[in-house]
Design a protein around this motif. Structure first.
Motif, short mmCIF file in Angstrom:
data_model
loop_
_atom_site.label_atom_id
_atom_site.label_comp_id
_atom_site.label_asym_id
_atom_site.label_seq_id
_atom_site.Cartn_x
_atom_site.Cartn_y
_atom_site.Cartn_z
N UNK A 237 0.84 -1.20 0.00
CA UNK A 237 0.00 0.00 0.00
C UNK A 237 0.88 1.25 0.00
N UNK A 238 2.01 1.20 0.69
CA UNK A 238 2.93 2.33 0.67
C UNK A 238 3.45 2.62 -0.73
N UNK A 239 3.77 1.56 -1.47
CA UNK A 239 4.22 1.74 -2.86
C UNK A 239 3.11 2.38 -3.69
N UNK A 240 1.89 1.91 -3.51
CA UNK A 240 0.77 2.45 -4.29
C UNK A 240 0.52 3.91 -3.97
N UNK A 241 0.58 4.26 -2.68
CA UNK A 241 0.37 5.65 -2.28
C UNK A 241 1.44 6.55 -2.90
N UNK A 242 2.71 6.12 -2.80
CA UNK A 242 3.79 6.93 -3.34
C UNK A 242 3.76 7.05 -4.85
N UNK A 243 3.27 6.01 -5.53
CA UNK A 243 3.26 6.00 -6.99
C UNK A 243 2.05 6.71 -7.59
N UNK A 244 1.07 7.07 -6.77
CA UNK A 244 -0.17 7.62 -7.34
C UNK A 244 -0.61 8.94 -6.75
N UNK A 245 -0.29 9.22 -5.49
CA UNK A 245 -0.78 10.44 -4.84
C UNK A 245 0.00 11.65 -5.35
N UNK A 246 -0.67 12.79 -5.49
CA UNK A 246 -0.13 13.90 -6.25
C UNK A 246 0.99 14.66 -5.53
N UNK A 247 0.72 15.20 -4.34
CA UNK A 247 1.68 16.03 -3.63
C UNK A 247 2.49 15.21 -2.63
#
Length: 386
Positions: A237-247
Motif C-alpha cells: 500500500x505504501x508503494x501504491x500511495x507513493x506512486x499515485x498520490x499527487x503532492x
C-alpha cells in the motif's frame, strides 16, 4: 527630474512620476492627454488608449513585496504549529488549505499580491532545490527495478494519457500540460516547473493547482480505505500511495495514516517520481523549442529551468554523503518552511468560484487523470507481484 533625463544625466529607467509611470512614458502621454486627472496636482495623465504604457511602467517598478512575504511566512508558521498538534499531518497540506480557506471565505488585501507572487514562485523554487537534499540516489535505487518500473510507467502513461484526454476534451495545450504534470509527477512543484517552461496564463496555473489540491486531498482518506478494501499489505500500500498520490505532503498524510512502514516506502517512491521532474521538463522544453511553442513570447523557454538544475545538483550532493546529518536536519526544516510559505501563497490563488467558472472540463480531466494513475500504478504492482 525631467530636465536631468533630457540632458542625459539620469537614465530614463530610473525615473518615474507619482503615479508609477516612467517619465519617458509620462512625457509622451502629457502631450496626448487633454484632461487633467483629478487629484494628480494638475498633471495630465494617460488616456484610455495609453493604459498599456502605464501597465508596463507598473511592472517595471513593482510595489514592495515584504507585506505579502511576511503574511505567507506567518501562514507557514501557523501551519507548522498546527501540524505539531495534529500528528501525521504535513504542514504543507495545512498551509495550502489555510490559504485556500482565506481566499474563499474572506477578501485578500491587494497590497499582499506582490509578496504572495514572490512566495508562490521564488520561495517554491528555492524549496524545490532544497528538496533535492532529501533525495538520495542510493535510496531510490534500493527500491529495486520493479518499483522503479512502476514509477516510470505511472508517470509516463499518466502524463501522456492526460495530454491525450485533455485534447479530446478541447482543453488548451498549456492547461492540459500543467494538469498532466501536476497529476503525474509531483503536484504544485511540477506545475511550477512546467509553468517556467510553457509560460501558461495565471488562471491556468491557478486552475491546475486547485485541481491538485482538490483531488490530492480526496486521496488522503481514500488510499488507506482502498488499501484495506483490497487487503493490501502495508508495504504494498505504501508503494501504491507513493506512486499515485499527487503532492509530497499528501503522500505523507496518506502514508502516515496507514503506518510508519507504509510512510517510509511511500515517501521514497514519491521522491523517485519527483526525480522525473527534471527529464520531463527538459523534454517538454525541447519539444516546445522545436515546435515553436514559445513563438508568442519574447524569448524561447530554457531547456531546463534553473531551479530544476539546482534540484539535480542538490540531489547529487546528498548522494555523495559529504553533508552531515545535522546540516541535513536544518536544511529540512528550512525547506519545510519555504515550501509551507509557498503552499500558503498557492492556496491564496485557489478560488473555488473561479474553478467553477472554468467549466467542468478541467475538473473532469483531473478526475480522469487521477483514475489513470491509480489504475496504472496498481496494475504495475500486481503484475510485478510487489
Amino acid at each position: 527630474m525631467a530636465v536631468l533625463v533630457r540632458r542625459g544625466l539620469l537614465p530614463v529607467r530610473w525615473c518615474w512620476n507619482r503615479r508609477g509611470v516612467p517619465f519617458s512614458d509620462s512625457i509622451r502621454t502629457r502631450a496626448a492627454a487633454s484632461t487633467p486627472i483629478p487629484g494628480a496636482g494638475g498633471e495630465r495623465g494617460s488616456t484610455p488608449a495609453d493604459l498599456p504604457e502605464t501597465r508596463r511602467g507598473l511592472r517595471r517598478f513593482p510595489t514592495p513585496a515584504p507585506p505579502g512575504l511576511a503574511v505567507c511566512l506567518a501562514g507557514a508558521g501557523l501551519a507548522w504549529g498546527l501540524a505539531q498538534l495534529l500528528p501525521g499531518i504535513s504542514p504543507l497540506l495545512v498551509a495550502i488549505l489555510a490559504g485556500a480557506l482565506w481566499r474563499n471565505l474572506a477578501p485578500v488585501p491587494a497590497v499582499l499580491a506582490p509578496g504572495v507572487a514572490v512566495s508562490a514562485k521564488r520561495l517554491l523554487r528555492t524549496g524545490i532545490v532544497l528538496l533535492g537534499l532529501q533525495v538520495s540516489l542510493t535510496s531510490v535505487l534500493d527500491l529495486g527495478f520493479g518499483v522503479l518500473a512502476v514509477v516510470v510507467a505511472s508517470v509516463a502513461v499518466t502524463f501522456f494519457g492526460t495530454l491525450w484526454i485533455g485534447a479530446r476534451l478541447g482543453i488548451s495545450p498549456a492547461q492540459r500540460l500543467l494538469i498532466a504534470s501536476g497529476f503525474s509527477i509531483c503536484g504544485a512543484a511540477a506545475v511550477a516547473g512546467m509553468d517556467g517552461v510553457a509560460k501558461a496564463k495565471e488562471e491556468e496555473v491557478a486552475t491546475a493547482i486547485a485541481l491538485v489540491v482538490l483531488f490530492g486531498t480526496i486521496m488522503i482518506p481514500l488510499m488507506p480505505f482502498l488499501g484495506g478494501l483490497l487487503g493490501l499489505p502495508e508495504g504494498t500500500l505504501g508503494i501504491w500511495i507513493g506512486a499515485s498520490t499527487h503532492e509530497v505532503a499528501q503522500v505523507v498524510a496518506a502514508g502516515g495514516a496507514v503506518g510508519g512502514g507504509a510512510l517510509a516506502i511511500a515517501v521514497t517512491v514519491k521522491l523517485a517520481r519527483v526525480l522525473m521532474l527534471a527529464p520531463m521538463a527538459a523534454g517538454v522544453s525541447i519539444y516546445l523549442r522545436r515546435q515553436g511553442g514559445a513563438a508568442t513570447t519574447a524569448k524561447r523557454p530554457p531547456i531546463v529551468p534553473l531551479f530544476v538544475l539546482g534540484f539535480v545538483a542538490a540531489m547529487v550532493l546528498r548522494t555523495t554523503g559529504v553533508l552531515p546529518e545535522a546540516v541535513l536536519d536544518v536544511v529540512q526544516i528550512l525547506q519545510t518552511v519555504l515550501l509551507s510559505a509557498a503552499m500558503f501563497a498557492l492556496g491564496l490563488g485557489v478560488h473555488l468560484k473561479s474553478l467553477v467558472r472554468v467549466g467542468y472540463r478541467p475538473v473532469l480531466l483531473g478526475l480522469l487523470s487521477t483514475v489513470v494513475i491509480l489504475a496504472i500504478s496498481l496494475g504495475g504492482i500486481a503484475a510485478l507481484g510487489l
